[in-house]
Design a protein around this motif. Structure first.
Motif, short mmCIF file in Angstrom:
data_model
loop_
_atom_site.label_atom_id
_atom_site.label_comp_id
_atom_site.label_asym_id
_atom_site.label_seq_id
_atom_site.Cartn_x
_atom_site.Cartn_y
_atom_site.Cartn_z
N ALA A 161 0.83 -1.21 0.00
CA ALA A 161 0.00 0.00 0.00
C ALA A 161 0.86 1.26 0.00
O ALA A 161 1.96 1.28 0.56
N ILE A 162 0.36 2.30 -0.63
CA ILE A 162 1.05 3.60 -0.62
C ILE A 162 0.28 4.49 0.34
O ILE A 162 -0.84 4.92 0.05
N LEU A 163 0.91 4.75 1.49
CA LEU A 163 0.25 5.49 2.57
C LEU A 163 1.11 6.67 3.00
O LEU A 163 1.12 7.07 4.16
N THR A 164 1.83 7.25 2.07
CA THR A 164 2.77 8.31 2.39
C THR A 164 2.07 9.55 2.94
O THR A 164 1.01 9.94 2.46
N GLY A 165 2.72 10.14 3.95
CA GLY A 165 2.27 11.43 4.47
C GLY A 165 0.95 11.43 5.23
O GLY A 165 0.44 12.49 5.56
N GLN A 166 0.40 10.26 5.51
CA GLN A 166 -0.88 10.23 6.22
C GLN A 166 -0.69 10.56 7.70
O GLN A 166 0.40 10.39 8.26
N GLN A 167 -1.76 10.98 8.36
CA GLN A 167 -1.74 11.27 9.79
C GLN A 167 -2.79 10.40 10.47
O GLN A 167 -3.98 10.51 10.16
N TRP A 168 -2.33 9.54 11.38
CA TRP A 168 -3.21 8.61 12.08
C TRP A 168 -3.23 8.94 13.56
O TRP A 168 -2.18 9.05 14.20
N THR A 169 -4.41 9.07 14.12
CA THR A 169 -4.56 9.35 15.55
C THR A 169 -5.50 8.32 16.17
O THR A 169 -6.59 8.07 15.65
N GLN A 170 -5.03 7.71 17.26
CA GLN A 170 -5.83 6.76 18.03
C GLN A 170 -6.37 5.61 17.17
O GLN A 170 -7.46 5.10 17.41
N ARG A 171 -5.59 5.17 16.21
CA ARG A 171 -5.99 4.00 15.42
C ARG A 171 -5.37 2.75 16.03
O ARG A 171 -4.29 2.80 16.61
N HIS A 172 -6.04 1.62 15.87
CA HIS A 172 -5.59 0.38 16.50
C HIS A 172 -5.54 -0.75 15.46
O HIS A 172 -6.53 -0.98 14.76
N PHE A 173 -4.38 -1.40 15.39
CA PHE A 173 -4.16 -2.46 14.42
C PHE A 173 -3.68 -3.72 15.15
O PHE A 173 -2.83 -3.64 16.03
N GLU A 174 -4.22 -4.85 14.76
CA GLU A 174 -3.80 -6.12 15.36
C GLU A 174 -3.59 -7.15 14.26
O GLU A 174 -4.47 -7.39 13.43
N LYS A 175 -2.38 -7.72 14.24
CA LYS A 175 -2.01 -8.74 13.25
C LYS A 175 -2.25 -8.27 11.82
O LYS A 175 -2.71 -9.02 10.97
N CYS A 176 -1.94 -7.02 11.57
CA CYS A 176 -2.07 -6.46 10.22
C CYS A 176 -0.75 -6.56 9.47
O CYS A 176 0.33 -6.59 10.09
N THR A 177 -0.82 -6.61 8.16
CA THR A 177 0.37 -6.76 7.32
C THR A 177 0.65 -5.46 6.58
O THR A 177 -0.21 -4.96 5.86
N PHE A 178 1.87 -4.94 6.81
CA PHE A 178 2.32 -3.73 6.11
C PHE A 178 3.57 -4.07 5.27
O PHE A 178 4.42 -3.22 5.05
N VAL A 179 3.68 -5.31 4.84
CA VAL A 179 4.85 -5.77 4.09
C VAL A 179 5.03 -4.92 2.83
O VAL A 179 4.11 -4.75 2.03
N GLU A 180 6.23 -4.35 2.70
CA GLU A 180 6.63 -3.54 1.54
C GLU A 180 5.71 -2.34 1.32
O GLU A 180 5.64 -1.78 0.22
N ALA A 181 5.02 -1.91 2.37
CA ALA A 181 4.17 -0.71 2.25
C ALA A 181 5.04 0.54 2.24
O ALA A 181 6.10 0.59 2.86
N ASP A 182 4.57 1.56 1.53
CA ASP A 182 5.26 2.85 1.49
C ASP A 182 4.61 3.73 2.56
O ASP A 182 3.51 4.26 2.38
N LEU A 183 5.30 3.87 3.70
CA LEU A 183 4.79 4.63 4.84
C LEU A 183 5.65 5.87 5.10
O LEU A 183 5.66 6.39 6.21
N ARG A 184 6.34 6.33 4.09
CA ARG A 184 7.20 7.50 4.26
C ARG A 184 6.39 8.71 4.72
O ARG A 184 5.33 9.00 4.18
N GLY A 185 6.92 9.38 5.73
CA GLY A 185 6.27 10.59 6.22
C GLY A 185 5.01 10.34 7.03
O GLY A 185 4.32 11.29 7.41
#
Length: 196
Positions: A11-35
């Motif tokens: 997934a391409i998730l660059t520059g996003q802003q996350w507040t109070q989000r909750h993730f369990e056993k999620c896959t971010f393999v090779e995701a673009d999370l820059r910024g």
């Protein structure tokens, strides 16, 4: 609401802003999370293998028992975060800004963290075997129970740090900067009898 088992692979998730989000056993393999900016988020047992977290910012977020194999963390910043039990293998760290964080039980085997500021961090029972901690600032850090076999500390500032006898014997502390208390503990751990 907790997201469970979601697949953010590639997934391409660059520059996003996350507040109070909750993730369990999620896959971010090779995701673009820059910024990416997180505040008060939790990630439990999530997989960040080969994810790009460069220039990301994390405040009061928890990454518990997460996997960061071959992830990119360059220019990222973690403040008041928990990285309890997470595994970092072959990651690109430097430069990495991390302060007031808990890395208890984290695995940083052979991590390249030279010249990184790690002052005041909780590294209790962390696996730092073979890590390059040369010239790091480890003042007032808690390394109690940490696995330090072949960990390189040359030039590191260990004043006020807490290291148990096993760590003092197995770590390579030659050339490290220490205070009197740690020097005495080091001597005792190596079998010297100190007399007043």
């Amino acid at each position: 609401m907790t997201e469970r088992g979601e697949d953010y692979r590639d997934a391409i998730l660059t520059g996003q802003q996350w507040t109070q989000r909750h993730f369990e056993k999620c896959t971010f393999v090779e995701a673009d999370l820059r910024g990416l900016v997180t505040n008060g988020c939790t990630f439990d047992h999530c997989d960040f293998t080969r994810a790009d977290l460069g220039e990301s910012r994390h405040t009061s977020s928890a990454f518990r028992s997460c996997t960061f194999n071959r992830a990119t963390l360059t220019d990222s910043a973690f403040t008041a975060c928990s990285l309890l039990g997470s595994t970092f293998l072959d990651c690109r760290f430097r430069p990495w800004t991390i302060s007031d964080c808990d890395l208890t039980l984290a695995s940083l085997t052979e991590a390249s963290l030279r010249k990184t500021t790690l002052a005041g961090l909780r590294l209790r029972e962390a696996n730092l075997m073979g890590a390059d901690l040369r010239d790091t600032d480890l003042r007032d850090s808690d390394l109690t129970g940490a696995r330090l076999a072949n960990t390189q500390f040359a030039g590191a500032d260990l004043r006020g740090a807490r290291i148990d006898a096993t760590g003092l014997v197995h770590g390579k502390l030659a050339g490290a900067r220490v205070d009197l208390d740690l020097a005495v503990a080091f001597a005792a751990a190596h079998g010297l009898h100190i007399e007043g």
